[in-house]
Design an enzyme around this catalytic site. Sequence first.
Site, PDB file in Angstrom:
ATOM      1  N   GLY A 255       2.975  -2.794  -8.963  1.00  0.00           N
ATOM      2  CA  GLY A 255       2.867  -3.270 -10.345  1.00  0.00           C
ATOM      3  C   GLY A 255       1.462  -3.104 -10.918  1.00  0.00           C
ATOM      4  O   GLY A 255       1.292  -2.964 -12.133  1.00  0.00           O
TER       5      GLY A 255
ATOM      6  N   ASN B  75       4.301   1.879  -4.410  1.00  0.00           N
ATOM      7  CA  ASN B  75       4.761   1.699  -3.023  1.00  0.00           C
ATOM      8  C   ASN B  75       5.801   0.596  -2.892  1.00  0.00           C
ATOM      9  O   ASN B  75       6.123   0.179  -1.783  1.00  0.00           O
ATOM     10  CB  ASN B  75       3.551   1.354  -2.138  1.00  0.00           C
ATOM     11  CG  ASN B  75       2.957   0.004  -2.521  1.00  0.00           C
ATOM     12  OD1 ASN B  75       3.062  -0.408  -3.671  1.00  0.00           O
ATOM     13  ND2 ASN B  75       2.374  -0.673  -1.569  1.00  0.00           N
ATOM     14  N   GLU B  76       6.338   0.104  -4.024  1.00  0.00           N
ATOM     15  CA  GLU B  76       7.167  -1.105  -3.955  1.00  0.00           C
ATOM     16  C   GLU B  76       8.461  -0.925  -3.172  1.00  0.00           C
ATOM     17  O   GLU B  76       8.998  -1.896  -2.640  1.00  0.00           O
ATOM     18  CB  GLU B  76       7.467  -1.641  -5.369  1.00  0.00           C
ATOM     19  CG  GLU B  76       8.338  -0.764  -6.242  1.00  0.00           C
ATOM     20  CD  GLU B  76       7.542   0.306  -6.962  1.00  0.00           C
ATOM     21  OE1 GLU B  76       6.327   0.389  -6.760  1.00  0.00           O
ATOM     22  OE2 GLU B  76       8.157   1.076  -7.703  1.00  0.00           O
TER      23      GLU B  76
ATOM     24  N   LEU C 241       3.094  -7.055  -8.771  1.00  0.00           N
ATOM     25  CA  LEU C 241       3.893  -8.245  -9.073  1.00  0.00           C
ATOM     26  C   LEU C 241       3.681  -9.314  -8.012  1.00  0.00           C
ATOM     27  O   LEU C 241       3.532  -8.997  -6.821  1.00  0.00           O
ATOM     28  CB  LEU C 241       5.379  -7.885  -9.155  1.00  0.00           C
ATOM     29  CG  LEU C 241       5.773  -6.770 -10.128  1.00  0.00           C
ATOM     30  CD1 LEU C 241       7.288  -6.719 -10.273  1.00  0.00           C
ATOM     31  CD2 LEU C 241       5.104  -6.930 -11.481  1.00  0.00           C
TER      32      LEU C 241
HETATM   33  C1  LIG Z   1      11.992  -4.666 -15.841  1.00  0.00           C
HETATM   34  C2  LIG Z   1      11.090  -3.574 -15.359  1.00  0.00           C
HETATM   35  C3  LIG Z   1      11.174  -2.476 -16.239  1.00  0.00           C
HETATM   36  C4  LIG Z   1      10.537  -1.355 -16.144  1.00  0.00           C
HETATM   37  C5  LIG Z   1       9.606  -1.002 -15.083  1.00  0.00           C
HETATM   38  C6  LIG Z   1       9.143   0.302 -15.357  1.00  0.00           C
HETATM   39  C7  LIG Z   1       8.882   1.162 -14.422  1.00  0.00           C
HETATM   40  C8  LIG Z   1       8.992   0.826 -12.993  1.00  0.00           C
HETATM   41  C9  LIG Z   1       7.812   1.264 -12.281  1.00  0.00           C
HETATM   42  C10 LIG Z   1       7.244   0.507 -11.393  1.00  0.00           C
HETATM   43  C11 LIG Z   1       7.752  -0.787 -10.906  1.00  0.00           C
HETATM   44  C12 LIG Z   1       6.644  -1.601 -10.396  1.00  0.00           C
HETATM   45  C13 LIG Z   1       7.156  -2.618  -9.439  1.00  0.00           C
HETATM   46  C14 LIG Z   1       6.363  -3.313  -8.718  1.00  0.00           C
HETATM   47  C15 LIG Z   1       6.785  -4.247  -7.677  1.00  0.00           C
HETATM   48  C16 LIG Z   1       5.564  -4.918  -7.073  1.00  0.00           C
HETATM   49  O1  LIG Z   1       4.508  -4.889  -7.609  1.00  0.00           O
HETATM   50  S1  LIG Z   1       5.828  -5.788  -5.642  1.00  0.00           S
HETATM   51  C17 LIG Z   1       4.185  -6.166  -5.101  1.00  0.00           C
HETATM   52  C18 LIG Z   1       3.648  -5.038  -4.311  1.00  0.00           C
HETATM   53  N1  LIG Z   1       2.283  -5.336  -3.927  1.00  0.00           N
HETATM   54  C19 LIG Z   1       1.865  -5.145  -2.715  1.00  0.00           C
HETATM   55  O2  LIG Z   1       2.583  -4.753  -1.822  1.00  0.00           O
HETATM   56  C20 LIG Z   1       0.417  -5.512  -2.505  1.00  0.00           C
HETATM   57  C21 LIG Z   1       0.252  -6.183  -1.208  1.00  0.00           C
HETATM   58  N2  LIG Z   1      -1.159  -6.579  -1.066  1.00  0.00           N
HETATM   59  C22 LIG Z   1      -2.102  -5.768  -0.577  1.00  0.00           C
HETATM   60  O3  LIG Z   1      -1.905  -4.611  -0.269  1.00  0.00           O
HETATM   61  C23 LIG Z   1      -3.457  -6.393  -0.391  1.00  0.00           C
HETATM   62  O4  LIG Z   1      -3.331  -7.788  -0.538  1.00  0.00           O
HETATM   63  C24 LIG Z   1      -4.541  -5.892  -1.369  1.00  0.00           C
HETATM   64  C25 LIG Z   1      -4.913  -4.445  -1.027  1.00  0.00           C
HETATM   65  C26 LIG Z   1      -4.081  -5.996  -2.820  1.00  0.00           C
HETATM   66  C27 LIG Z   1      -5.817  -6.766  -1.212  1.00  0.00           C
HETATM   67  O5  LIG Z   1      -6.197  -6.776   0.149  1.00  0.00           O
HETATM   68  P1  LIG Z   1      -7.239  -7.880   0.668  1.00  0.00           P
HETATM   69  O6  LIG Z   1      -8.407  -7.940  -0.236  1.00  0.00           O
HETATM   70  O7  LIG Z   1      -7.480  -7.582   2.108  1.00  0.00           O
HETATM   71  O8  LIG Z   1      -6.478  -9.275   0.477  1.00  0.00           O
HETATM   72  P2  LIG Z   1      -5.322  -9.896   1.398  1.00  0.00           P
HETATM   73  O9  LIG Z   1      -4.335  -8.860   1.804  1.00  0.00           O
HETATM   74  O10 LIG Z   1      -5.955 -10.710   2.465  1.00  0.00           O
HETATM   75  O11 LIG Z   1      -4.585 -10.863   0.342  1.00  0.00           O
HETATM   76  C28 LIG Z   1      -5.238 -12.037  -0.127  1.00  0.00           C
HETATM   77  C29 LIG Z   1      -4.161 -13.038  -0.500  1.00  0.00           C
HETATM   78  O12 LIG Z   1      -3.396 -12.503  -1.597  1.00  0.00           O
HETATM   79  C30 LIG Z   1      -2.007 -12.556  -1.268  1.00  0.00           C
HETATM   80  N3  LIG Z   1      -1.312 -11.447  -1.936  1.00  0.00           N
HETATM   81  C31 LIG Z   1      -1.558 -10.135  -1.810  1.00  0.00           C
HETATM   82  N4  LIG Z   1      -0.755  -9.416  -2.604  1.00  0.00           N
HETATM   83  C32 LIG Z   1       0.063 -10.306  -3.235  1.00  0.00           C
HETATM   84  C33 LIG Z   1       1.122 -10.169  -4.170  1.00  0.00           C
HETATM   85  N5  LIG Z   1       1.525  -8.975  -4.634  1.00  0.00           N
HETATM   86  N6  LIG Z   1       1.739 -11.285  -4.596  1.00  0.00           N
HETATM   87  C34 LIG Z   1       1.362 -12.491  -4.143  1.00  0.00           C
HETATM   88  N7  LIG Z   1       0.359 -12.686  -3.256  1.00  0.00           N
HETATM   89  C35 LIG Z   1      -0.285 -11.610  -2.809  1.00  0.00           C
HETATM   90  C36 LIG Z   1      -1.998 -12.427   0.249  1.00  0.00           C
HETATM   91  O13 LIG Z   1      -0.795 -12.894   0.764  1.00  0.00           O
HETATM   92  C37 LIG Z   1      -3.170 -13.290   0.615  1.00  0.00           C
HETATM   93  O14 LIG Z   1      -2.769 -14.638   0.528  1.00  0.00           O
HETATM   94  P3  LIG Z   1      -3.297 -15.713   1.590  1.00  0.00           P
HETATM   95  O15 LIG Z   1      -4.799 -15.702   1.468  1.00  0.00           O
HETATM   96  O16 LIG Z   1      -2.839 -15.247   2.949  1.00  0.00           O
HETATM   97  O17 LIG Z   1      -2.657 -17.001   1.162  1.00  0.00           O
END
Ligand SMILES: CC/C=C\C/C=C\C/C=C\CC/C=C/CC(=O)SCCNC(=O)CCNC(=O)[C@H](O)C(C)(C)COP(=O)(O)OP(=O)(O)OC[C@H]1O[C@@H](n2cnc3c(N)ncnc32)[C@H](O)[C@@H]1OP(=O)(O)O
Length: 201
Positions: free
Chosen positions: A152, A176-177, A107
């Site tokens: 997500g 891992n959220e 997400l």
């Molecule tokens: C209503 C719901 C009903 C039912 C649900 C059903 C079941 C429930 C089950 C599951 C629920 C799921 C819930 C999910 C919640 C989420 O998803 S929260 C998001 C969690 N994501 C993360 O923690 C990922 C974090 N990112 C990373 O680990 C790394 O970025 C990644 C390994 C993906 C890539 O690494 P790398 O290539 O080195 O890139 P960078 O880290 O340098 O990142 C590049 C730029 O991208 C930006 N960015 C990274 N992740 C996100 C993100 N999730 N959202 C927005 N932006 C992101 C990062 O900040 C960098 O930006 P910059 O270049 O600095 O401006």
Amino acid sequence: MALRAALRQKCGLIGILSQPSSSGSHSRVSAVLVSQMRNNATSPKIKVDFNQSTGVAVLSMQSPPVNSLSLDFLTELCISVEKLEMDRACRGLIITSSLPKVFSAGLDILEMYGKSPERCGEFWRAVQEMWLKMYSSNMVTIAAINGSSPAGGCLLSLTCDYRIMSDNPRYSIGLNETLLGIVAPFGTDKNIIKNTHTCSN
Ligand SMILES: CC/C=C\C/C=C\C/C=C\CC/C=C/CC(=O)SCCNC(=O)CCNC(=O)[C@H](O)C(C)(C)COP(=O)(O)OP(=O)(O)OC[C@H]1O[C@@H](n2cnc3c(N)ncnc32)[C@H](O)[C@@H]1OP(=O)(O)O
């Protein structure tokens, strides 16, 4: 091999996994994408290639830098899947990423900070619509996970019938959220808004 056998049995999709890019595009899908491009100022975040001869579509996520699931992204994804769903010729769907190293970062974190309750509700409804649409799809669905896929991104892959992940120790996947203090909200609008507020405060 077991997966290939299952696919052969379920809908004759053998050969697809070894040739993910399709040779032909589907005119109706192209029309949808053209219409999306007209409506969106930005370039499409989703690319769909439909192979008429195999009945399989490849949906590539192409939203740099990390295919984060923003409201716009989820909306485009759902429209693309819905259009394919309505096409009886399309029996299989492969979801993958056109970005190097990342399938989807999950997400979009920026959707969960400093937004109005209405916007938060809209966003979480879109998350829910995405996984319900994918999970209940009539198509055989496969996530070809060619990069990291946390939270997500993992959820998206779990909605598919099958998952295949690149064998690369640098790619991670998992729910891992909670490490970010994020808990997926319950289904009602009231709880969605309440829970999302908790996350952004
Ligand atoms: C209503 C719901 C009903 C039912 C649900 C059903 C079941 C429930 C089950 C599951 C629920 C799921 C819930 C999910 C919640 C989420 O998803 S929260 C998001 C969690 N994501 C993360 O923690 C990922 C974090 N990112 C990373 O680990 C790394 O970025 C990644 C390994 C993906 C890539 O690494 P790398 O290539 O080195 O890139 P960078 O880290 O340098 O990142 C590049 C730029 O991208 C930006 N960015 C990274 N992740 C996100 C993100 N999730 N959202 C927005 N932006 C992101 C990062 O900040 C960098 O930006 P910059 O270049 O600095 O401006």
